[in-house]
Design a protein around this motif. Structure first.
Motif, PDB file in Angstrom:
ATOM      1  N   VAL A 131       0.839  -1.200   0.000  1.00  0.00           N
ATOM      2  CA  VAL A 131       0.000   0.000   0.000  1.00  0.00           C
ATOM      3  C   VAL A 131       0.872   1.247   0.000  1.00  0.00           C
ATOM      4  CG1 VAL A 131      -1.687   1.333   1.338  1.00  0.00           C
ATOM      5  CG2 VAL A 131      -1.933  -1.149   1.127  1.00  0.00           C
ATOM      6  N   MET A 132       1.933   1.225   0.790  1.00  0.00           N
ATOM      7  CA  MET A 132       2.856   2.361   0.833  1.00  0.00           C
ATOM      8  C   MET A 132       3.509   2.578  -0.529  1.00  0.00           C
ATOM      9  SD  MET A 132       4.513   1.474   4.571  1.00  0.00           S
ATOM     10  CE  MET A 132       5.789   2.730   4.534  1.00  0.00           C
ATOM     11  N   ARG A 133       3.819   1.486  -1.233  1.00  0.00           N
ATOM     12  CA  ARG A 133       4.392   1.612  -2.567  1.00  0.00           C
ATOM     13  C   ARG A 133       3.394   2.274  -3.519  1.00  0.00           C
ATOM     14  NH1 ARG A 133       6.491  -3.846  -1.963  1.00  0.00           N
ATOM     15  NH2 ARG A 133       8.753  -3.789  -1.663  1.00  0.00           N
ATOM     16  N   GLU A 134       2.136   1.872  -3.432  1.00  0.00           N
ATOM     17  CA  GLU A 134       1.124   2.467  -4.286  1.00  0.00           C
ATOM     18  C   GLU A 134       0.991   3.957  -4.020  1.00  0.00           C
ATOM     19  OE1 GLU A 134      -0.521   1.237  -6.835  1.00  0.00           O
ATOM     20  OE2 GLU A 134       0.659  -0.603  -6.609  1.00  0.00           O
ATOM     21  N   HIS A 135       1.063   4.341  -2.744  1.00  0.00           N
ATOM     22  CA  HIS A 135       1.012   5.766  -2.412  1.00  0.00           C
ATOM     23  C   HIS A 135       2.198   6.503  -3.018  1.00  0.00           C
ATOM     24  CE1 HIS A 135      -1.687   5.011   1.361  1.00  0.00           C
ATOM     25  NE2 HIS A 135      -2.342   4.891   0.216  1.00  0.00           N
ATOM     26  N   ALA A 136       3.381   5.886  -2.956  1.00  0.00           N
ATOM     27  CA  ALA A 136       4.579   6.526  -3.502  1.00  0.00           C
ATOM     28  C   ALA A 136       4.483   6.664  -5.016  1.00  0.00           C
ATOM     29  CB  ALA A 136       5.824   5.719  -3.118  1.00  0.00           C
ATOM     30  N   ARG A 137       3.951   5.621  -5.686  1.00  0.00           N
ATOM     31  CA  ARG A 137       3.803   5.697  -7.144  1.00  0.00           C
ATOM     32  C   ARG A 137       2.796   6.784  -7.532  1.00  0.00           C
ATOM     33  NH1 ARG A 137       3.309  -0.213  -6.558  1.00  0.00           N
ATOM     34  NH2 ARG A 137       5.379  -1.139  -6.831  1.00  0.00           N
ATOM     35  N   ALA A 138       1.733   6.877  -6.757  1.00  0.00           N
ATOM     36  CA  ALA A 138       0.739   7.912  -7.041  1.00  0.00           C
ATOM     37  C   ALA A 138       1.328   9.301  -6.839  1.00  0.00           C
ATOM     38  CB  ALA A 138      -0.480   7.706  -6.140  1.00  0.00           C
ATOM     39  N   TYR A 139       2.149   9.428  -5.815  1.00  0.00           N
ATOM     40  CA  TYR A 139       2.800  10.715  -5.547  1.00  0.00           C
ATOM     41  C   TYR A 139       3.751  11.074  -6.683  1.00  0.00           C
ATOM     42  CZ  TYR A 139       5.220  14.265  -2.702  1.00  0.00           C
ATOM     43  OH  TYR A 139       5.753  15.424  -2.216  1.00  0.00           O
ATOM     44  N   GLU A 140       4.475  10.065  -7.195  1.00  0.00           N
ATOM     45  CA  GLU A 140       5.385  10.290  -8.315  1.00  0.00           C
ATOM     46  C   GLU A 140       4.599  10.708  -9.563  1.00  0.00           C
ATOM     47  OE1 GLU A 140       9.109   7.973 -10.443  1.00  0.00           O
ATOM     48  OE2 GLU A 140       7.384   6.806  -9.763  1.00  0.00           O
ATOM     49  N   ALA A 141       3.473  10.031  -9.822  1.00  0.00           N
ATOM     50  CA  ALA A 141       2.651  10.385 -10.986  1.00  0.00           C
ATOM     51  C   ALA A 141       2.106  11.804 -10.864  1.00  0.00           C
ATOM     52  CB  ALA A 141       1.500   9.387 -11.131  1.00  0.00           C
ATOM     53  N   GLU A 142       1.736  12.193  -9.657  1.00  0.00           N
ATOM     54  CA  GLU A 142       1.267  13.549  -9.437  1.00  0.00           C
ATOM     55  C   GLU A 142       2.373  14.554  -9.736  1.00  0.00           C
ATOM     56  OE1 GLU A 142      -0.742  16.981  -8.495  1.00  0.00           O
ATOM     57  OE2 GLU A 142      -1.500  14.980  -8.984  1.00  0.00           O
ATOM     58  N   GLY A 143       3.604  14.199  -9.371  1.00  0.00           N
ATOM     59  CA  GLY A 143       4.729  15.075  -9.672  1.00  0.00           C
ATOM     60  C   GLY A 143       4.890  15.296 -11.162  1.00  0.00           C
ATOM     61  N   HIS A 144       4.801  14.237 -11.945  1.00  0.00           N
ATOM     62  CA  HIS A 144       4.927  14.382 -13.397  1.00  0.00           C
ATOM     63  C   HIS A 144       3.793  15.212 -13.979  1.00  0.00           C
ATOM     64  CE1 HIS A 144       8.470  11.966 -14.133  1.00  0.00           C
ATOM     65  NE2 HIS A 144       8.001  11.005 -13.348  1.00  0.00           N
ATOM     66  N   ARG A 145       2.596  15.112 -13.386  1.00  0.00           N
ATOM     67  CA  ARG A 145       1.479  15.912 -13.880  1.00  0.00           C
ATOM     68  C   ARG A 145       1.722  17.407 -13.687  1.00  0.00           C
ATOM     69  NH1 ARG A 145      -1.762  11.493 -12.149  1.00  0.00           N
ATOM     70  NH2 ARG A 145      -1.964  12.364 -10.056  1.00  0.00           N
ATOM     71  N   ARG A 146       2.504  17.755 -12.645  1.00  0.00           N
ATOM     72  CA  ARG A 146       2.773  19.174 -12.408  1.00  0.00           C
ATOM     73  C   ARG A 146       3.522  19.806 -13.583  1.00  0.00           C
ATOM     74  NH1 ARG A 146       2.045  20.596  -6.911  1.00  0.00           N
ATOM     75  NH2 ARG A 146       0.552  19.058  -6.107  1.00  0.00           N
ATOM     76  N   ALA A 147       4.281  19.003 -14.332  1.00  0.00           N
ATOM     77  CA  ALA A 147       5.027  19.547 -15.474  1.00  0.00           C
ATOM     78  C   ALA A 147       4.095  20.000 -16.591  1.00  0.00           C
ATOM     79  CB  ALA A 147       6.010  18.501 -16.005  1.00  0.00           C
ATOM     80  N   LEU A 148       2.864  19.515 -16.569  1.00  0.00           N
ATOM     81  CA  LEU A 148       1.912  19.885 -17.622  1.00  0.00           C
ATOM     82  C   LEU A 148       1.362  21.292 -17.436  1.00  0.00           C
ATOM     83  CD1 LEU A 148      -0.092  16.524 -17.844  1.00  0.00           C
ATOM     84  CD2 LEU A 148       1.866  17.261 -19.225  1.00  0.00           C
ATOM     85  N   PHE A 149       1.650  21.915 -16.281  1.00  0.00           N
ATOM     86  CA  PHE A 149       1.154  23.265 -16.046  1.00  0.00           C
ATOM     87  C   PHE A 149       1.758  24.259 -17.026  1.00  0.00           C
ATOM     88  CE2 PHE A 149       0.350  22.379 -11.252  1.00  0.00           C
ATOM     89  CZ  PHE A 149      -0.667  21.505 -11.599  1.00  0.00           C
ATOM     90  N   GLY A 150       2.945  23.913 -17.564  1.00  0.00           N
ATOM     91  CA  GLY A 150       3.557  24.747 -18.586  1.00  0.00           C
ATOM     92  C   GLY A 150       4.221  26.001 -18.067  1.00  0.00           C
ATOM     93  N   ASN A 151       4.543  26.045 -16.790  1.00  0.00           N
ATOM     94  CA  ASN A 151       5.239  27.216 -16.258  1.00  0.00           C
ATOM     95  C   ASN A 151       6.398  26.768 -15.388  1.00  0.00           C
ATOM     96  OD1 ASN A 151       4.192  26.569 -13.632  1.00  0.00           O
ATOM     97  ND2 ASN A 151       2.270  27.585 -14.200  1.00  0.00           N
ATOM     98  N   GLU A 152       7.193  27.737 -15.014  1.00  0.00           N
ATOM     99  CA  GLU A 152       8.399  27.449 -14.227  1.00  0.00           C
ATOM    100  C   GLU A 152       8.053  26.773 -12.906  1.00  0.00           C
ATOM    101  OE1 GLU A 152      11.546  30.121 -11.667  1.00  0.00           O
ATOM    102  OE2 GLU A 152      10.854  30.888 -13.592  1.00  0.00           O
ATOM    103  N   GLY A 153       7.007  27.275 -12.235  1.00  0.00           N
ATOM    104  CA  GLY A 153       6.633  26.699 -10.946  1.00  0.00           C
ATOM    105  C   GLY A 153       6.263  25.234 -11.056  1.00  0.00           C
ATOM    106  N   GLY A 154       5.548  24.859 -12.131  1.00  0.00           N
ATOM    107  CA  GLY A 154       5.171  23.464 -12.303  1.00  0.00           C
ATOM    108  C   GLY A 154       6.359  22.557 -12.503  1.00  0.00           C
ATOM    109  N   LEU A 155       7.366  23.032 -13.241  1.00  0.00           N
ATOM    110  CA  LEU A 155       8.571  22.221 -13.463  1.00  0.00           C
ATOM    111  C   LEU A 155       9.345  22.007 -12.169  1.00  0.00           C
ATOM    112  CD1 LEU A 155       9.808  23.806 -16.816  1.00  0.00           C
ATOM    113  CD2 LEU A 155       8.765  21.549 -16.511  1.00  0.00           C
TER     114      LEU A 155
END
Length: 717
Positions: free
Chosen positions: A38-62
């Protein structure tokens, strides 16, 4: 010495009781591993959320993406490293509480602890409780797992009366003795489940100052040092992870042997380096002959290196010539030498002083002009300065007259015996000059290979020259806190931690300084090696591990003084380990005679187990290797003198290949810190006579064996 387990207190048959206990522990281990997933799944979800932040298209998201992915990846690596032996202990207390101990902390969905991290204060009783100071512990249990499968339980009963009241069952043969008889592999295993009280006190020593851990062979010094690194990173992660933890071992063989211990304890950030890897771009693995190694390591070369670093580089121009308003300016070789001396008196680091040298050259050139020109108007000096510095031929002259030099270039100049005699005539004998020049000529001279084969003893000299030369001014790109580079045109794509983890140059770079430095086999370090570590740890806290009786440095007092200079006035926390867990009593009794020969007043550790197999003498090396491989299940180490190692390895190449990782050939110096189920000491007299510290080196070689020791004097034909 830990308590051996008492008979089972259950009224049923011992095998039935043990099966019931194992089933109960298996249910708990299964629950822990389910929670881990379960902890691994939480970590993977957190990692996926991090990659989604790059889609914001601005410096803060990167930047947010980089930070989140970094944390998630570290989290996943720690979780993935814990499959083997995640839960290894249990404590049962007077009040009926049961507390499981493991490699990392795991909590259930209600945030209640399923496993307590071994480094947490709540786990200290697992290592420190004794019958005289129980710390409210009734039963201490070691749980051995293969993957997620419980395979063995071993109990220590600290209060039999209370155990009976609580209806506790006691099973097993004692965790420590089981671990001691387990076969060795090619890599060191952690001892997290079997740490003893005196070892735990050293592991949990205060983080400030310098912790000094001494002890004879087999006392677990290396394992304690590595567990201490994991403990410090757990308790003060921000301080030590950001500042860096450096672990220094005696050889590349040793570093390879221990490199999996910290990952198994959930830590991946400490830097492991051998003494031959303390300078970027150099990976030295060979030793110089004993007399040459002593000369390079003793500090007698310091003034010689200083003169070499400040000397006029070969091939520099001996005349400066320029014109200004029709006037010819000339500076001859003597005047240029005077300028060099004057500049270096103010700034003794040549690379850092080039700007000073350029200014001094301009001033000297100005003085060559007629006085009426120099006094004609106040602005003439500024005009002259700008005019001269803007000339291409002036820039080229400065580059040739005062070039930026590398430590390798300076050491190459010392391969010339005439130049070295000039640098060292007051400090070295003709024989020493000849030996050094021949050594460096073979390593880095004109006829040497393109990739210099530096010795381990050369590495501190290269680092010393780096300090003597100073650092040239450098224009650096601005780098953000997470490692992305900001380009002039805007913010570029910020790389994730996972991307950067593949960048070997970045990961393997030696820092200028560290927050904590751990030195193993410290008794062997030369004064020059201590100078290197002193610079790397100038702002650090320290853990120093060693045994004076095992010192391979000819003058242990000199090395001790160098260590004290590196540590400065930091407070000391001293721990002595007194129990030899590695060697059988029979092996250590044999080895001890050499320890007493080298250090008659030394206090030696006590070997705690007997096998009934004393050391055996042989005269056929290949037959001895065959016998050893058939006798023990684990590893066999063939230990030779420094000069015989290569030939012995060649002679045993076929057997090494057939043994599939179970057989290694190593010289006695590189055997430091290693252990084998069986050790074969080849020509011990040769090892003893190879250096002034040969008797101590032989003592070390004899104590590498855990089960069988063979002394082999091969027949000569």
């Amino acid at each position: 010495m830990p308590l051996l387990p008492q008979p089972a207190t259950s009224t049923g048959a011992p095998d039935r009781a043990q099966r019931a206990e194992m089933q109960a522990e298996q249910r708990h281990v299964d629950r822990v591993h389910e929670r881990l997933e379960v902890m691994r799944e939480h970590a993977r979800a957190y990692e996926a959320e991090g990659h989604r932040r790059a889609l914001f298209g601005n410096e803060g998201g990167l930047v947010e993406r980089d930070a989140i992915v970094y944390q998630a990846t570290v989290w996943l690596r720690r979780l993935d490293a814990q499959e083997e032996g995640l839960v290894f202990g249990r404590l049962d207390f007077d009040d009926g509480e049961a507390r499981h101990i493991g490699r990392i902390g795991v909590r259930d969905e209600d945030y209640e602890p399923l496993v307590v991290d071994w480094r947490a204060p709540a786990a200290a009783a697992f290592y420190r409780a004794t019958p005289t100071d129980r710390m409210d512990v009734v039963r201490r249990r070691t749980i051995r797992c293969v993957g997620a499968q419980v395979t063995r339980l071993d109990d220590d009963l600290l209060d039999p009366d209370r155990a009976e009241q609580l209806s506790l069952t006691v099973v097993g043969d004692g965790a420590l003795m089981a671990a001691l008889t387990r076969k060795r592999g090619a890599a060191m295993q952690d001892i997290v489940a079997t740490i003893q009280k005196e070892q735990d006190l050293a592991v949990r020593s205060p983080a400030d100052g310098a912790t000094i851990i001494t002890g004879g062979p087999g006392t677990g010094k290396t394992a304690v040092a590595l567990h201490r690194a994991a403990y410090l990173l757990f308790n003060e992660r921000k301080r030590f992870e950001s500042g860096g933890v450096l672990i220094v071992g005696p050889s590349a063989v040793f570093v390879s042997y221990i490199e999996q211990v910290l990952p198994s304890l959930g830590e991946h950030t400490a830097a492991l380096r051998s003494l031959g890897q303390l300078v970027d771009g150099v990976k030295a693995t060979r030793h110089d002959p004993a007399d040459l190694a002593e000369l390079k390591g003793s500090g007698r070369l310091l003034p010689v290196l200083g003169r070499a670093a400040r000397a006029t580089p070969p091939g520099t121009p001996r005349q400066f010539r320029a014109t200004y308003h029709g006037h010819v300016i000339r500076l001859d070789g003597r005047r240029l030498d005077d300028l060099r001396r004057a500049v270096l008196q103010r700034n003794p680091h040549p690379n850092a002083a080039r700007a000073n040298a350029e200014t001094a050259l301009v001033e000297a050139a100005w003085e060559q002009l007629p006085s009426e020109l120099r006094e004609r108007r106040r602005t003439e000096r500024t005009i002259f300065d700008r005019d001269l510095r803007d000339r291409t031929d002036f820039e080229l002259f400065v580059e040739e007259w005062w070039p930026y030099r590398t430590p390798r270039e300076v050491l190459r100049s010392c391969a010339d015996s005439q130049a070295l005699a000039h640098y060292g005539r007051r400090h070295l004998t003709p024989a020493q000059i000849d030996a050094l020049a021949r050594s460096w000529s073979a390593t880095i001279g004109p006829d040497a290979a393109a990739d210099p084969d530096f010795s381990i003893e050369d590495v501190p000299l290269l680092d010393e020259l780096t300090q003597l030369l100073g650092t040239p001014p450098q224009e650096t790109e601005e780098e953000d806190v997470y490692g992305g580079l900001f380009a002039d045109s805007g913010v570029a794509e910020v790389s994730s931690w996972a991307d950067r983890a593949t960048d070997t140059a970045r990961r393997e770079r030696v820092r200028e300084s560290y927050a904590h430095v751990i030195v193993d086999e410290a008794q062997d370090l030369s004064p020059m090696q201590w100078r290197v570590l002193g610079r790397l740890g100038r702002r650090a806290t320290w853990t120093i591990v060693g045994d004076p009786v095992q010192s391979a440095w000819p003058d242990p007092q000199e090395s001790q003084q160098a260590m004290q200079a590196a540590l400065g006035d930091r407070p000391r926390h001293v721990h002595e380990l007194r129990t030899n867990y590695r060697n059988s009593a029979e092996i250590f009794a044999y080895a001890s005679q050499y320890a007493k020969k080298a250090a008659p007043d030394a206090t030696l550790p006590d070997a705690v187990r007997s096998t009934g197999f004393p050391p055996e003498h042989r005269d056929d090396l290949e037959a001895t290797v065959t016998e050893a491989l058939a006798t023990v299940e684990g590893t066999v180490g063939v230990i030779t003198s420094l000069t015989a190692a290569r030939a012995t390895a060649a002679a045993l190449a076929r057997q090494v290949e057939q043994a599939a990782g179970r057989l290694v050939v190593v010289n006695a110096l590189d055997a430091k810190g290693l252990e084998y189920d069986a050790a074969i000491i080849v020509s011990p007299t040769a090892i003893e006579q190879e250096s002034p510290a040969g008797t101590r080196t032989l003592y070390v070689a004899l104590t590498r064996a855990t089960q069988r020791l063979y002394i082999c004097e091969p027949r000569t034909t």
